[in-house]
Design an enzyme around this catalytic site. Structure first.
Site, PDB file in Angstrom:
ATOM      1  N   HIS A 134       0.858  -1.188   0.000  1.00 10.80           N
ATOM      2  CA  HIS A 134       0.000   0.000   0.000  1.00 10.80           C
ATOM      3  C   HIS A 134       0.890   1.231   0.000  1.00 10.80           C
ATOM      4  O   HIS A 134       1.747   1.387   0.871  1.00 10.80           O
ATOM      5  CB  HIS A 134      -0.924   0.019   1.216  1.00 10.80           C
ATOM      6  CG  HIS A 134      -1.794   1.234   1.284  1.00 10.80           C
ATOM      7  ND1 HIS A 134      -3.022   1.323   0.642  1.00 10.80           N
ATOM      8  CD2 HIS A 134      -1.609   2.432   1.906  1.00 10.80           C
ATOM      9  CE1 HIS A 134      -3.555   2.503   0.862  1.00 10.80           C
ATOM     10  NE2 HIS A 134      -2.712   3.204   1.632  1.00 10.80           N
ATOM     11  N   CYS A 135       0.687   2.103  -0.970  1.00  8.12           N
ATOM     12  CA  CYS A 135       1.512   3.302  -1.114  1.00  8.12           C
ATOM     13  C   CYS A 135       0.766   4.492  -0.527  1.00  8.12           C
ATOM     14  O   CYS A 135      -0.209   4.968  -1.116  1.00  8.12           O
ATOM     15  CB  CYS A 135       1.848   3.562  -2.580  1.00  8.12           C
ATOM     16  SG  CYS A 135       2.941   4.985  -2.837  1.00  8.12           S
ATOM     17  N   PRO A 136       1.201   4.991   0.636  1.00  7.98           N
ATOM     18  CA  PRO A 136       0.493   6.128   1.239  1.00  7.98           C
ATOM     19  C   PRO A 136       0.677   7.424   0.459  1.00  7.98           C
ATOM     20  O   PRO A 136      -0.120   8.356   0.609  1.00  7.98           O
ATOM     21  CB  PRO A 136       1.129   6.232   2.637  1.00  7.98           C
ATOM     22  CG  PRO A 136       2.484   5.638   2.489  1.00  7.98           C
ATOM     23  CD  PRO A 136       2.339   4.549   1.467  1.00  7.98           C
TER      24      PRO A 136
END
Length: 270
Positions: free
Chosen positions: A143-145
Site C-alpha cells: 500500500h503506497c500512502p
C-alpha cells in the site's frame, strides 16, 4: 505462472445481497496524497520559474525541455496511479464456508488458498488483504500512502513508470540547479539563487529514498516479486521482467460478474 484448473467447484454467487460490510476512512489519506501532488507541483513551479528559466534565457533550452517532459510523465503517472484499480477482488458472501480448503498448483507446486475473514472468500495465491483500503488485491505488492492506493497486479507497471520517471526528473532538477549555481557564482545574491536552494534541498532529501525504492523493486521483479527461496512464481530474471512489463493485464475482477476465485482451484483432499 498460471493456476492449473483441475475441478470446477460449484458455489453460490460471489455477490449475494448479504455481502460483508466495508468500512474505511479515506479523508486523511486522501488529503496526504493531495498534499504530495501539490508538493510536486510547487517544487516544479519554483524550479521552472527561476533556475530553469534563467538557463533557458541564456541559451540552454535543453534543460527545460528534458525536465518538462519528465515532469509530465511523473505527474501523469502519479495522478493515474492514485485512481487506478490495483487488482481488486470483489467481496464474497457471509454464507461461504471458511472451513473448506482449496489448493492451487503453480509450476507443479501446491499452494493452499488462505481464507480472508474480512472479504469472506478464499484468496488466490499472492493475493493479500490491505488493512488501509480494506480490500483484497490480486498480486498485492504494498500500500503506497503517497498516492493513497494499493500497488498490485493491474497498476504495478504504472508504479514502476512513476519510480523511473520521478527518479530521472529529480536527478535532472538537481543537476540543473547545481549548474545554475555554478554559472552564477560570480554574481551577487539574487532571488533566483534563493529559490534554487529552496528547490535543491527537498530534491536532495527525496532523491535517495526514491532511488532505494526503485532498486528494491528492481530486485523484487528480478526474483519473481519474492525474495524467499523456492519461489514458484520465479521464471528467471529475463522472463520475470517480460511477464511484468509485457504480459496483458487481464480483466477487471471487480467488474467481472460471477467471477469466482476458487474456480481455478480444487478442494484439498483429507
Amino acid at each position: 505462472a498460471l493456476l492449473t484448473p483441475i475441478t470446477m467447484v460449484s458455489s453460490q454467487s460471489i455477490m449475494p445481497p448479504n455481502e460483508p460490510p466495508m468500512e474505511s476512512s479515506w479523508l486523511k489519506p486522501s488529503l496526504f496524497a493531495a498534499f504530495n501532488a501539490m508538493l510536486l507541483i510547487t517544487i516544479s513551479g519554483i524550479f521552472f520559474a527561476f533556475p530553469c528559466r534563467w538557463l533557458a534565457q541564456n541559451g540552454q533550452w535543453e534543460f527545460a525541455v528534458v525536465s518538462g517532459l519528465l515532469f509530465l510523465v511523473s505527474f501523469c503517472s502519479l495522478i493515474f496511479l492514485n485512481g487506478s484499480d490495483p487488482g481488486i477482488l470483489h467481496r464474497g458472501s457471509l454464507e461461504e464456508d471458511p472451513n473448506i480448503q482449496y489448493i492451487a498448483r503453480v509450476n507443479n507446486k501446491a499452494l493452499r488458498l488462505q481464507w480472508c475473514s474480512k472479504c469472506s472468500f478464499h484468496r488466490p495465491p499472492r493475493t493479500h488483504h490491505c488493512p488501509f483500503c480494506n480490500i483484497c488485491v490480486e498480486d498485492f505488492d504494498h500500500h503506497c500512502p503517497w498516492v493513497n492506493n494499493c500497488v498490485g497486479q493491474r497498476n504495478f507497471r504504472v508504479f514502476l513508470l512513476l519510480l523511473v520517471s520521478l527518479c530521472l526528473y529529480l536527478v535532472v532538477v538537481l543537476a540543473t540547479s547545481m549548474l545554475f549555481l555554478i554559472r552564477t557564482r560570480h554574481m551577487s545574491w539574487s532571488l533566483d539563487s534563493a529559490m534554487t536552494f529552496v528547490v535543491a534541498v527537498p530534491v536532495m532529501v527525496l532523491l535517495l529514498p526514491v532511488i532505494l525504492l526503485l532498486m528494491i523493486q528492481a530486485v523484487s521483479v528480478s526474483k519473481g516479486k519474492s525474495l524467499r527461496n523456492n519461489n514458484p512464481f520465479d521464471q528467471g530474471c529475463a522472463n520475470n521482467w517480460y511477464l511484468t512489463i509485457c504480459m496483458p493485464v487481464g480483466p477487471n475482477r471487480d467488474e467481472t460478474p460471477g467471477w469466482e476465485p476458487w474456480a481455478l482451484c480444487f478442494p484439498a483432499k483429507g
